[in-house]
Design a protein around this motif. Structure first.
Motif, PDB file in Angstrom:
ATOM      1  N   PHE A  13       0.825  -1.208   0.000  1.00  0.00           N
ATOM      2  CA  PHE A  13       0.000   0.000   0.000  1.00  0.00           C
ATOM      3  C   PHE A  13       0.861   1.261   0.000  1.00  0.00           C
ATOM      4  N   GLY A  14       2.013   1.204   0.694  1.00  0.00           N
ATOM      5  CA  GLY A  14       2.895   2.364   0.736  1.00  0.00           C
ATOM      6  C   GLY A  14       3.454   2.672  -0.651  1.00  0.00           C
ATOM      7  N   GLY A  15       3.994   1.648  -1.318  1.00  0.00           N
ATOM      8  CA  GLY A  15       4.619   1.838  -2.630  1.00  0.00           C
ATOM      9  C   GLY A  15       3.612   2.206  -3.700  1.00  0.00           C
ATOM     10  N   PHE A  32       9.550  -1.856  -8.530  1.00  0.00           N
ATOM     11  CA  PHE A  32      10.099  -3.209  -8.530  1.00  0.00           C
ATOM     12  C   PHE A  32       9.519  -3.949  -7.332  1.00  0.00           C
ATOM     13  N   GLU A  33       8.832  -5.044  -7.590  1.00  0.00           N
ATOM     14  CA  GLU A  33       8.170  -5.808  -6.528  1.00  0.00           C
ATOM     15  C   GLU A  33       8.694  -7.244  -6.567  1.00  0.00           C
ATOM     16  N   MET A  34       9.128  -7.753  -5.432  1.00  0.00           N
ATOM     17  CA  MET A  34       9.747  -9.090  -5.441  1.00  0.00           C
ATOM     18  C   MET A  34       8.726 -10.228  -5.587  1.00  0.00           C
ATOM     19  N   GLY A  40       1.576  -6.574  -0.933  1.00  0.00           N
ATOM     20  CA  GLY A  40       2.401  -6.879   0.241  1.00  0.00           C
ATOM     21  C   GLY A  40       1.584  -7.607   1.299  1.00  0.00           C
ATOM     22  N   LEU A  41       1.535  -7.032   2.492  1.00  0.00           N
ATOM     23  CA  LEU A  41       0.823  -7.684   3.600  1.00  0.00           C
ATOM     24  C   LEU A  41      -0.681  -7.734   3.370  1.00  0.00           C
ATOM     25  N   CYS A  42      -1.187  -6.854   2.527  1.00  0.00           N
ATOM     26  CA  CYS A  42      -2.636  -6.835   2.283  1.00  0.00           C
ATOM     27  C   CYS A  42      -2.953  -7.864   1.199  1.00  0.00           C
ATOM     28  N   ILE A  56      -7.196  -7.979   6.065  1.00  0.00           N
ATOM     29  CA  ILE A  56      -8.189  -6.969   6.459  1.00  0.00           C
ATOM     30  C   ILE A  56      -9.274  -7.468   7.433  1.00  0.00           C
ATOM     31  N   HIS A  57      -9.382  -6.767   8.537  1.00  0.00           N
ATOM     32  CA  HIS A  57     -10.510  -6.932   9.449  1.00  0.00           C
ATOM     33  C   HIS A  57     -11.407  -5.709   9.345  1.00  0.00           C
ATOM     34  N   TRP A  58     -10.749  -4.568   9.207  1.00  0.00           N
ATOM     35  CA  TRP A  58     -11.486  -3.311   9.110  1.00  0.00           C
ATOM     36  C   TRP A  58     -10.667  -2.304   8.334  1.00  0.00           C
ATOM     37  N   LEU A  59     -11.367  -1.544   7.516  1.00  0.00           N
ATOM     38  CA  LEU A  59     -10.713  -0.488   6.752  1.00  0.00           C
ATOM     39  C   LEU A  59     -11.155   0.835   7.350  1.00  0.00           C
ATOM     40  N   ARG A 246      13.457  -8.680  -7.079  1.00  0.00           N
ATOM     41  CA  ARG A 246      13.899  -8.310  -5.722  1.00  0.00           C
ATOM     42  C   ARG A 246      15.057  -7.308  -5.800  1.00  0.00           C
ATOM     43  N   VAL A 247      14.876  -6.207  -5.085  1.00  0.00           N
ATOM     44  CA  VAL A 247      15.957  -5.213  -5.013  1.00  0.00           C
ATOM     45  C   VAL A 247      16.918  -5.646  -3.916  1.00  0.00           C
ATOM     46  N   GLU A 248      18.186  -5.719  -4.251  1.00  0.00           N
ATOM     47  CA  GLU A 248      19.180  -6.097  -3.231  1.00  0.00           C
ATOM     48  C   GLU A 248      19.901  -4.898  -2.649  1.00  0.00           C
ATOM     49  N   GLY A 430       8.994  -9.641   3.097  1.00  0.00           N
ATOM     50  CA  GLY A 430      10.289  -9.082   3.488  1.00  0.00           C
ATOM     51  C   GLY A 430      10.259  -8.336   4.811  1.00  0.00           C
ATOM     52  N   ASN A 431       9.120  -8.349   5.519  1.00  0.00           N
ATOM     53  CA  ASN A 431       9.057  -7.555   6.750  1.00  0.00           C
ATOM     54  C   ASN A 431       9.902  -8.140   7.875  1.00  0.00           C
ATOM     55  N   TRP A 432      10.535  -7.251   8.587  1.00  0.00           N
ATOM     56  CA  TRP A 432      11.453  -7.547   9.698  1.00  0.00           C
ATOM     57  C   TRP A 432      10.757  -8.450  10.714  1.00  0.00           C
ATOM     58  N   GLY A 467       5.527   3.869   3.821  1.00  0.00           N
ATOM     59  CA  GLY A 467       4.955   2.612   4.300  1.00  0.00           C
ATOM     60  C   GLY A 467       4.922   2.571   5.818  1.00  0.00           C
ATOM     61  N   GLN A 468       4.636   1.371   6.349  1.00  0.00           N
ATOM     62  CA  GLN A 468       4.363   1.252   7.785  1.00  0.00           C
ATOM     63  C   GLN A 468       5.567   1.529   8.684  1.00  0.00           C
ATOM     64  N   TRP A 469       6.794   1.516   8.111  1.00  0.00           N
ATOM     65  CA  TRP A 469       7.970   1.727   8.960  1.00  0.00           C
ATOM     66  C   TRP A 469       8.300   3.192   9.154  1.00  0.00           C
ATOM     67  N   GLY A 474       1.008   1.756  11.967  1.00  0.00           N
ATOM     68  CA  GLY A 474       0.896   0.907  10.778  1.00  0.00           C
ATOM     69  C   GLY A 474      -0.495   0.867  10.185  1.00  0.00           C
ATOM     70  N   GLY A 475      -0.784  -0.225   9.494  1.00  0.00           N
ATOM     71  CA  GLY A 475      -2.106  -0.383   8.889  1.00  0.00           C
ATOM     72  C   GLY A 475      -2.155   0.230   7.501  1.00  0.00           C
ATOM     73  N   LEU A 476      -3.242  -0.074   6.811  1.00  0.00           N
ATOM     74  CA  LEU A 476      -3.389   0.372   5.428  1.00  0.00           C
ATOM     75  C   LEU A 476      -3.477   1.897   5.315  1.00  0.00           C
ATOM     76  N   PRO A 477      -4.217   2.575   6.227  1.00  0.00           N
ATOM     77  CA  PRO A 477      -4.251   4.045   6.101  1.00  0.00           C
ATOM     78  C   PRO A 477      -2.852   4.657   6.197  1.00  0.00           C
TER      79      PRO A 477
HETATM   80  C1  LIG Z   1      -3.037 -10.625   9.858  1.00  0.00           C
HETATM   81  C2  LIG Z   1      -3.025  -9.161   9.528  1.00  0.00           C
HETATM   82  C3  LIG Z   1      -4.118  -8.385   9.820  1.00  0.00           C
HETATM   83  C4  LIG Z   1      -4.127  -7.028   9.499  1.00  0.00           C
HETATM   84  N1  LIG Z   1      -5.280  -6.323   9.677  1.00  0.00           N
HETATM   85  C5  LIG Z   1      -5.344  -5.046   9.230  1.00  0.00           C
HETATM   86  C6  LIG Z   1      -6.581  -4.357   9.231  1.00  0.00           C
HETATM   87  O1  LIG Z   1      -7.622  -4.907   9.591  1.00  0.00           O
HETATM   88  N2  LIG Z   1      -6.578  -3.061   8.821  1.00  0.00           N
HETATM   89  C7  LIG Z   1      -5.457  -2.416   8.403  1.00  0.00           C
HETATM   90  O2  LIG Z   1      -5.532  -1.227   8.034  1.00  0.00           O
HETATM   91  N3  LIG Z   1      -4.267  -3.062   8.374  1.00  0.00           N
HETATM   92  C8  LIG Z   1      -4.179  -4.352   8.765  1.00  0.00           C
HETATM   93  N4  LIG Z   1      -2.997  -5.030   8.715  1.00  0.00           N
HETATM   94  C9  LIG Z   1      -1.736  -4.277   8.486  1.00  0.00           C
HETATM   95  C10 LIG Z   1      -1.488  -3.894   7.032  1.00  0.00           C
HETATM   96  O3  LIG Z   1      -1.645  -5.008   6.205  1.00  0.00           O
HETATM   97  C11 LIG Z   1      -0.060  -3.361   6.890  1.00  0.00           C
HETATM   98  O4  LIG Z   1       0.232  -2.411   7.892  1.00  0.00           O
HETATM   99  C12 LIG Z   1       0.135  -2.685   5.518  1.00  0.00           C
HETATM  100  O5  LIG Z   1      -0.331  -3.521   4.487  1.00  0.00           O
HETATM  101  C13 LIG Z   1       1.606  -2.341   5.301  1.00  0.00           C
HETATM  102  O6  LIG Z   1       1.787  -1.797   4.019  1.00  0.00           O
HETATM  103  P1  LIG Z   1       3.226  -1.373   3.513  1.00  0.00           P
HETATM  104  O7  LIG Z   1       3.098  -0.976   2.095  1.00  0.00           O
HETATM  105  O8  LIG Z   1       3.816  -0.411   4.456  1.00  0.00           O
HETATM  106  O9  LIG Z   1       4.142  -2.683   3.635  1.00  0.00           O
HETATM  107  P2  LIG Z   1       4.057  -4.099   2.908  1.00  0.00           P
HETATM  108  O10 LIG Z   1       2.660  -4.496   2.738  1.00  0.00           O
HETATM  109  O11 LIG Z   1       4.960  -4.988   3.662  1.00  0.00           O
HETATM  110  O12 LIG Z   1       4.649  -3.839   1.462  1.00  0.00           O
HETATM  111  C14 LIG Z   1       6.016  -3.915   1.174  1.00  0.00           C
HETATM  112  C15 LIG Z   1       6.177  -4.452  -0.232  1.00  0.00           C
HETATM  113  O13 LIG Z   1       7.549  -4.429  -0.579  1.00  0.00           O
HETATM  114  C16 LIG Z   1       7.904  -5.647  -1.207  1.00  0.00           C
HETATM  115  N5  LIG Z   1       9.341  -5.847  -0.984  1.00  0.00           N
HETATM  116  C17 LIG Z   1       9.959  -6.045   0.198  1.00  0.00           C
HETATM  117  N6  LIG Z   1      11.291  -6.167   0.018  1.00  0.00           N
HETATM  118  C18 LIG Z   1      11.501  -6.015  -1.305  1.00  0.00           C
HETATM  119  C19 LIG Z   1      12.672  -6.034  -2.118  1.00  0.00           C
HETATM  120  N7  LIG Z   1      13.889  -6.222  -1.586  1.00  0.00           N
HETATM  121  N8  LIG Z   1      12.541  -5.861  -3.451  1.00  0.00           N
HETATM  122  C20 LIG Z   1      11.311  -5.680  -4.022  1.00  0.00           C
HETATM  123  N9  LIG Z   1      10.169  -5.663  -3.290  1.00  0.00           N
HETATM  124  C21 LIG Z   1      10.270  -5.823  -1.953  1.00  0.00           C
HETATM  125  C22 LIG Z   1       7.044  -6.681  -0.516  1.00  0.00           C
HETATM  126  O14 LIG Z   1       6.916  -7.860  -1.277  1.00  0.00           O
HETATM  127  C23 LIG Z   1       5.744  -5.913  -0.357  1.00  0.00           C
HETATM  128  O15 LIG Z   1       4.922  -6.063  -1.482  1.00  0.00           O
HETATM  129  C24 LIG Z   1      -2.971  -6.411   8.952  1.00  0.00           C
HETATM  130  C25 LIG Z   1      -1.867  -7.190   8.639  1.00  0.00           C
HETATM  131  C26 LIG Z   1      -1.896  -8.563   8.891  1.00  0.00           C
HETATM  132  C27 LIG Z   1      -0.736  -9.409   8.466  1.00  0.00           C
END
Ligand SMILES: Cc1cc2nc3c(=O)[nH]c(=O)nc-3n(C[C@H](O)[C@H](O)[C@H](O)COP(=O)(O)OP(=O)(O)OC[C@H]3O[C@@H](n4cnc5c(N)ncnc54)[C@H](O)[C@@H]3O)c2cc1C
Length: 502
Positions: A13-15, A32-34, A40-42, A56-59, A246-248, A430-432, A467-469, A474-477
């Protein structure tokens, strides 16, 4: 003037959000997406005809009246999506047969809590008063008529000015500390467990405020369709996604980020590089820790993160029509404490997806159990893949036995079992430590709500993060907001007016 080219690492969602807002503002982006999917997490995955939803449980921001809603409209998530609202956030069942229901409607919640534990009237009023305070605390929606925006804006400013101290008090109190005000052990336990005990009470209050305002819905179809819709929106705006890449390393020349090196050895260059991938990997591996000063390291060394999780899913040949439809599920007590992997559980939290028939074949239902777990425990086990696999099977079998206590007959109806460990989340996103939501908002880092974390690294130019870091809670918003925040700052640097596109 820059040539407007941007490479983005990660299509979560961040990217995707950074890409969407950048494309709207005339930048030329490439992601570039691995993985071979966006989100990602969604995400969700299929097993034996069942869809396991991994997110997703709630948006939050589902209500068109909310200021957050505009994000979902802009990034393409709203069109054609059906949002459903639940009367109950969760149920907490006691050993003595009492049931504590955390209702979405705050008046119903207050009444129920007062009946449940009259001795806690004072604490209940303080708690519910905090929820009502947060309910009034919503900024105006950008798409509302001007008059409404002005009125809501004034109300927002007034509430903020008058109630600043109360908000600060809740922000600076952990849930673990606040629950001590209650005498009833079940209320204490339910509120402690509903998020994470170290979490600021502020977030719990907002949870109920959003629920009451019908501003936190479940989207029918679940997570992956939302991610796919967002990827479509990005592509329609002219962006490019390279999957399976995958970006290294981030290529740096003279303290300036100039490109990325992929795992396949190829190198790609752009004027600006954005990492929307895991923060720890970005800072300490893609950049080898060269731009990590004390301030950048501090969160990674000191701030608590959401716990790593085990997600155990079952496909069940049964309809659970007699069970409540809830945001987060039912927590029920076990007859005896049970050892599951690295922990001992006295109760189990189960989420029955009886609200989304699209996830299972007709007449059947997906049931999921989420448990906190230790990343290092699974990492150690995975040194021997056979042992790791056996442990996963064992965990699923133990949990099924536990579910039998609450849903007699379920063992004979299960057609699919699936276990995702922190290593699964790590492998696919790839999350920590397989982390699912980044940093907790705690009293120590609460100031980031008003003053967000930096999206750059000291001494490195043309490099950004989102993104979430870089957005505690965190979360989608957070993912989407961090993308917009980044592109606004790029526009400012380039002397452009930030604009949105329909
Ligand atoms: C079980 C669960 C329940 C959740 N419930 C909710 C909810 O109800 N509501 C809500 O808002 N949020 C919820 N979340 C949290 C939400 O999913 C995350 O906070 C959010 O999706 C994070 O988005 P992001 O883009 O920051 O990171 P990510 O989703 O981790 O995206 C990072 C992307 O980067 C890619 N990537 C990583 N390393 C590399 C690399 N070296 N090269 C290329 N690509 C790479 C990954 O594949 C990934 O696609 C939940 C998460 C989980 C797991």
């Amino acid at each position: 003037m820059k040539d407007q080219s941007i490479i983005i690492v990660g299509a979560g969602f961040g990217g995707l959000s950074a890409g969407i807002y950048a494309q709207m503002n005339g930048y030329n982006t490439r992601i570039f997406e691995m993985h071979n999917l966006p989100g990602g997490l969604c995400t969700s995955w299929k097993r034996k005809g069942y869809t396991i939803d991994g997110c997703i449980h709630w948006l939050v921001g589902s209500s068109p009246q909310s200021w957050m809603h505009r994000y979902w409209e802009q990034v393409g998530i709203v069109p054609g999506r059906e949002f459903v609202y639940f009367d109950e956030y969760m149920r907490h069942e006691g050993k003595d047969g009492r049931i504590l229901t955390l209702y979405s409607n705050v008046d119903k919640l207050e009444q129920h809590l007062l009946e449940f534990s009259p001795q806690d009237a004072e604490a209940i009023r303080e708690f519910v008063g905090g929820v009502r305070l947060c309910m009034a605390f919503d900024m105006p929606s950008a798409s509302a008529p001007l008059f409404h925006r002005i009125l809501k804006g004034l109300k927002f400013a007034l509430v903020f000015a008058l109630k600043y101290r109360s908000l600060q008090k809740f922000l600076k109190t952990t849930t673990a500390d606040f629950v001590l005000k209650f005498k009833d052990p079940m209320i204490r336990e339910a509120l402690r467990e509903m998020w994470v005990p170290e979490f600021s009470m502020f977030f719990i209050l907002f949870t109920f405020a959003w629920l009451h305002n019908k501003n936190a819905a479940y989207p029918i179809g679940g997570s992956l369709p939302m991610s796919q819709a967002m990827a479509r929106r990005y592509l329609e705006l002219g962006g490019t996604i390279d999957y399976g890449k995958r970006v290294e390393k981030i290529i740096v020349e003279g303290d300036r980020a100039v490109g990325v090196r992929l795992a396949d050895g190829s190198e790609h260059r752009a004027e600006r590089i954005v990492s929307a991938a895991d923060g720890h990997t970005t800072i300490f591996s893609m950049l080898d820790g060269r731009y990590a000063d004390a301030k950048t390291r501090e969160p990674y060394e000191k701030w608590p993160t959401f716990p790593s999780i085990l997600l155990v899913a079952f496909g069940v040949n049964r309809l659970f029509n007699d069970e409540p439809k809830t945001v987060f599920g039912i927590s029920f007590p076990l007859r005896e404490p049970v050892e599951i992997a690295d922990s001992t559980q006295k109760r189990l939290w189960v989420h029955v997806y009886n609200h989304d028939s699209t996830l299972a074949p007709a007449g059947k239902t997906v049931v999921e159990v989420l448990l906190p777990t230790n990343y290092d425990y699974w990492k150690e086990l995975a040194r021997d893949q056979a042992v790791y696999g056996e442990k996963k099977d064992k965990v699923a079998r133990i949990i099924l036995e536990m579910l039998e206590q609450r849903f007699p007959g379920i063992s004979g109806q299960v057609e699919m079992m699936d276990v995702a460990t922190p290593l699964t989340f790590e492998r696919f996103t790839g999350n920590w430590k397989g982390n699912f939501e980044g940093w907790l908002i705690t009293p120590e880092n609460a100031s980031t709500i008003m003053r967000p974390m930096s999206q750059t690294l000291p001494g490195l130019s043309d490099f950004y993060m989102c993104g979430q870091w870089v957005q505690p809670g965190g979360g989608l918003p957070s993912g989407v907001m961090s993308g917009e925040r980044l592109v606004k700052s790029l526009c400012k640097q380039d002397g452009k007016r930030f604009r949105l596109q329909k």
